[in-house]
Design a protein around this motif. Sequence first.
Motif, PDB file in Angstrom:
ATOM      1  N   GLU A 160       0.747  -1.106  -0.014  1.00  0.00           N
ATOM      2  CA  GLU A 160       0.006  -0.003   0.053  1.00  0.00           C
ATOM      3  C   GLU A 160       0.846   1.281   0.156  1.00  0.00           C
ATOM      4  O   GLU A 160       0.695   2.268  -0.823  1.00  0.00           O
ATOM      5  CB  GLU A 160      -0.855   0.086   1.312  1.00  0.00           C
ATOM      6  CG  GLU A 160      -1.762   1.265   1.440  1.00  0.00           C
ATOM      7  CD  GLU A 160      -2.273   1.358   2.730  1.00  0.00           C
ATOM      8  OE1 GLU A 160      -1.993   2.108   3.708  1.00  0.00           O
ATOM      9  OE2 GLU A 160      -3.253   0.413   3.073  1.00  0.00           O
ATOM     10  N   GLN A 164       1.122   4.278  -2.660  1.00  0.00           N
ATOM     11  CA  GLN A 164       0.835   5.574  -2.539  1.00  0.00           C
ATOM     12  C   GLN A 164       2.347   6.436  -2.735  1.00  0.00           C
ATOM     13  O   GLN A 164       2.019   7.687  -3.269  1.00  0.00           O
ATOM     14  CB  GLN A 164       0.423   5.658  -1.000  1.00  0.00           C
ATOM     15  CG  GLN A 164      -1.031   5.223  -0.776  1.00  0.00           C
ATOM     16  CD  GLN A 164      -1.465   5.487   0.639  1.00  0.00           C
ATOM     17  OE1 GLN A 164      -0.744   6.188   1.605  1.00  0.00           O
ATOM     18  NE2 GLN A 164      -2.591   5.462   0.767  1.00  0.00           N
ATOM     19  N   SER A 167       1.968   7.475  -6.360  1.00  0.00           N
ATOM     20  CA  SER A 167       0.843   8.080  -6.973  1.00  0.00           C
ATOM     21  C   SER A 167       1.012   9.562  -6.621  1.00  0.00           C
ATOM     22  O   SER A 167       1.615  10.075  -5.920  1.00  0.00           O
ATOM     23  CB  SER A 167      -0.402   7.708  -6.338  1.00  0.00           C
ATOM     24  OG  SER A 167      -0.598   7.933  -4.936  1.00  0.00           O
ATOM     25  N   ARG A 183       4.541   9.529   1.586  1.00  0.00           N
ATOM     26  CA  ARG A 183       4.687   8.413   2.257  1.00  0.00           C
ATOM     27  C   ARG A 183       5.602   7.721   1.466  1.00  0.00           C
ATOM     28  O   ARG A 183       5.673   7.416   0.315  1.00  0.00           O
ATOM     29  CB  ARG A 183       3.230   7.301   2.237  1.00  0.00           C
ATOM     30  CG  ARG A 183       3.256   6.553   3.196  1.00  0.00           C
ATOM     31  CD  ARG A 183       2.020   5.696   3.262  1.00  0.00           C
ATOM     32  NE  ARG A 183       2.069   4.478   4.140  1.00  0.00           N
ATOM     33  CZ  ARG A 183       0.887   3.692   4.235  1.00  0.00           C
ATOM     34  NH1 ARG A 183      -0.004   3.727   3.672  1.00  0.00           N
ATOM     35  NH2 ARG A 183       1.103   2.534   5.154  1.00  0.00           N
TER      36      ARG A 183
END
Length: 283
Positions: A160, A164, A167, A183
Amino acid sequence: MQLITWNIQWGRGADGRVDLDRIVAHARRLADFDVLCLQEVSSGYPELPGCDGRDQFQYLADLLPGYTAIVGVATDTPHPAGDRRTFGNMIFSRFPVLQVFRHLLPWPADPGVPSMQRIALEATLNTPLGLVRVTTTHLEYYSSLQRVSQIERLRELHREATAQAGSVRPGLASEGPFFFGPRAAASILCGDFNCLPESSEMARMLAAMDDATRPYRDAWEITHCGEPHASTVGIYDKTQWPDLPFTFDFILVSEDLAGRIKEMRVDAMSDASDHQPVLLELR
């Protein structure tokens, strides 16, 4: 960047004495650390051997004023005297802390087995090496069912976070909690995994992920290829661990950080806990 991870057993040493000042002193003796990851920090638990029930989260923060103190409470329950009892992990960072997550790990029912809620405390730090995501955890000891479930969740969290990090989405400070805090994809995962280096659990933790996610690698294997892991438990405390010393404490790095490791070593001198502090240095 120097990072230490340590299960401090609420500051209780092999002599049975709880001494948080000693914990910090021994960590400083090992290295002038930039990041300190601790497991088994307590507050409101005078029942624990040697413990006076003080708020250790605050006490440790007071001992380390040059660091941002990040608290990760796993267990939060009422005390019979009326206060609350908390137990969990901490991260101390000299570097700016950009984003913090407190992931409560899975706790599937396992009847007849003692266990407690566990947490993975994650912080993205702005370091001289770039953004680095540091996560510290302490997995279940008694229940292999729960430990396996927790490892799967840690793998899911790494996927995850990597997605992120890659993105792009809009976000402004004026948007309040919708503000986009970075992150990091580059990751360090450390702590007390309560499993052995040769276990199926650790093999799963290090297994390949999807094509977009760089897997974790064991920093010890990178720096001491072919050598048995240095023991991190039971060197001094023979009351709890009467058998031969062994390894439960690991530092894992995502594959993109593997080439930056300068050193990893276990401090075999400290008797301030039933576990040994472990140091990682990145260049």
